[in-house]
Scaffold this active site. Structure first.
Site, short mmCIF file in Angstrom:
data_model
loop_
_atom_site.label_atom_id
_atom_site.label_comp_id
_atom_site.label_asym_id
_atom_site.label_seq_id
_atom_site.Cartn_x
_atom_site.Cartn_y
_atom_site.Cartn_z
N CYS A 1 0.98 -1.24 0.04
CA CYS A 1 0.04 -0.01 0.08
C CYS A 1 0.60 1.58 0.07
O CYS A 1 1.67 1.43 0.90
CB CYS A 1 -1.08 -0.56 0.78
SG CYS A 1 -2.01 1.32 1.80
N CYS B 1 -0.20 3.41 3.03
CA CYS B 1 1.27 3.21 4.27
C CYS B 1 2.57 3.14 4.30
O CYS B 1 2.86 3.59 4.83
CB CYS B 1 0.98 1.09 4.25
SG CYS B 1 -1.23 1.03 4.04
N CYS C 1 -10.33 -30.05 35.77
CA CYS C 1 -9.19 -29.70 35.64
C CYS C 1 -8.84 -28.13 35.18
O CYS C 1 -9.19 -27.30 35.02
CB CYS C 1 -8.94 -29.87 34.16
SG CYS C 1 -8.22 -29.61 32.43
N CYS D 1 -8.68 -26.52 31.94
CA CYS D 1 -9.92 -25.99 31.54
C CYS D 1 -9.97 -24.85 32.24
O CYS D 1 -10.29 -24.29 31.34
CB CYS D 1 -10.62 -27.05 32.13
SG CYS D 1 -10.13 -28.82 31.35
#
Length: 442
Positions: A56, A59, A191, A194
């Site tokens: 770009c 950019c 767990c 988890c």
């Protein structure tokens, strides 16, 4: 030094200048899916984040001012940059469609604001300070601020209700019986991993639900309770995450366990399953504007006149285009077509008017550049053409006027074969041919 080595060195320097926008010595933080959540979302600071693409031009022009602003704001406001061409899922997560896009991550990290100011270093600094003042004002008035992670822990950032609770009874109906893509966590309440995953999974579920409009869903199965479905998929450890797509065998998710990693995978799954873009006939200026302005490339075909191909021939060309739109749907390009002679200004600007139908051009409306299909109008020929453009090896021309040509309003094709114009019949019974001949002799 030989010309060959000089050429290779020049190409290398050009490549580096196009890709290495920012280095570790700059005050701009390079962001990616692996660190975005940790650096930005979990931060209490205000962040200005630029989403850019190495190819770009705008950019590249912004880079020195962005670096200068980052240095001026060091220790006050964080300044980062994302290569959204490489990390498309991260750009897609925040609705980035053009480059550069600048977003302000202020009080609510889950709802960044678009930066609408100027692109000079001073304008960027002013915008950052305005965002910082707004954050301080909110905190003084008692409004919640700070990081999205903190709010998540308090129940605000990610919502557990966005994680679908799956059981032995509803699993087949919801996951296997629908069209949506599912990411399913199999967990055990005891767990530890988890428990660590739970807030990340909830935050990702909320973000994914919003970004994919519910097309990708996150669910969770308590494998200690719902053992039938867990044993069916051979769950042996916790947490186990599996991906379910309609009509396919489930696959294990092997990625990271942060919300950023989960969201990135979900967005990849979404892009894999999104429908192809619409193939639209050019009927007026609005159709071209709406299709091309929001796309990196706009693929336009000029098809032969309906009298030359009939409906069957035209439909065969359209089928080729639709197949290519499906193949390249992740690119989010625009796809348009018109009939030869319907948009003469457009044809003239592209240099394809009057001959060589069907023809095709790929237009970059931001740069006012285009590339022409030189090969065959077939799936193979078009694929080769677009593949070259995808890796930025295609040759572009520039619109001579510096702007898009005039688009004329026309009637849509009715889907039928063309009809020759009806010639007007003349009744010669009342014409006195003798008078004609006499006048001619005079």
């Amino acid at each position: 030094m030989t010309p060959l080595l000089l050429g290779l060195l020049g190409c290398s320097l050009l490549l580096l200048s196009a890709q290495a926008f920012y280095s570790p010595s700059d005050d701009v933080v390079e962001l990616n899916p692996s660190n975005f959540n940790r650096e930005v979302i979990q931060s209490d600071s205000v962040w200005l984040v630029e989403f850019y693409a190495p190819w770009c031009g705008h950019c590249q022009n912004l880079t020195p001012d962005w670096k200068k602003a980052a240095t001026a704001l060091k220790g006050v406001v964080k300044v980062g940059a994302v290569d959204a061409d490489q990390h498309k899922s991260l750009g897609g997560q925040y609705g980035v469609r053009g480059f550069p896009t600048i977003k302000i991550f202020g009080a609510d990290k889950n709802k960044p604001e678009d930066y609408q100011g100027g692109r000079s270093s001073q304008a960027i600094v002013d915008g950052a300070m305005n965002a910082l003042r707004a954050l301080v004002k909110d905190r003084l008035s008692g409004k919640s601020g700070g990081s999205g992670y903190s709010k998540q822990q308090q129940g605000g950032g990610g919502d557990k209700k966005d994680v679908v609770e799956l059981t032995d009874d509803n699993f087949d109906k919801l996951v296997l019986g629908g069209d949506d893509v599912w990411m399913v966590e199999f967990f055990a309440p005891w767990c530890g991993h988890c428990k660590n995953l739970e807030p990340e999974w909830a935050a990702a579920a909320t973000a994914v639900k919003e970004q994919t409009k519910g097309k990708v869903r996150l669910g969770a199965v308590d494998a200690t309770v719902h053992q039938a479905v867990s044993s069916r998929y051979g769950i042996r450890g916790f947490p186990t995450i599996k991906i379910f797509r309609k009509g396919e065998e489930p696959e294990d998710f092997q990625g990271g366990r942060s919300r950023g990693d989960i969201i990135e995978k979900a967005m990849d799954l979404f892009s894999d399953n999104i429908p192809p873009p619409q193939l639209l006939e050019i009927l007026n200026e609005d159709i071209v504007k709406n299709t091309c302005e929001d796309s990196q490339l706009c693929v336009i075909a000029v098809l032969p006149h309906i009298l030359d191909t009939g409906a069957a021939g035209r439909n065969s060309y359209l089928e080729v285009m639709m197949a290519m739109a499906e193949k390249y749907k992740k690119k989010m390009w625009g796809w348009l077509w018109t009939e030869a002679g319907a948009q003469m200004d457009l044809e003239a600007s592209l240099g394809i008017g009057g001959f060589g139908y069907p023809a095709m051009a790929a237009i970059n409306s931001r740069k006012m550049k285009f590339a022409l299909l030189r090969g065959s109008f077939s799936e193979t020929g078009i694929h080769e053409f677009l593949r070259e453009l995808s890796v930025r090896r295609g040759a572009y021309d520039t619109f001579g006027s510096g702007s898009m040509p005039k688009i004329h309003t026309v009637e849509p094709w009715d889907g039928k074969d063309g009809q020759l114009p009806v010639e007007e019949e003349y009744d010669l019974s009342d014409v006195d041919l003798d008078d004609v001949y006499e006048k001619t002799e005079l």
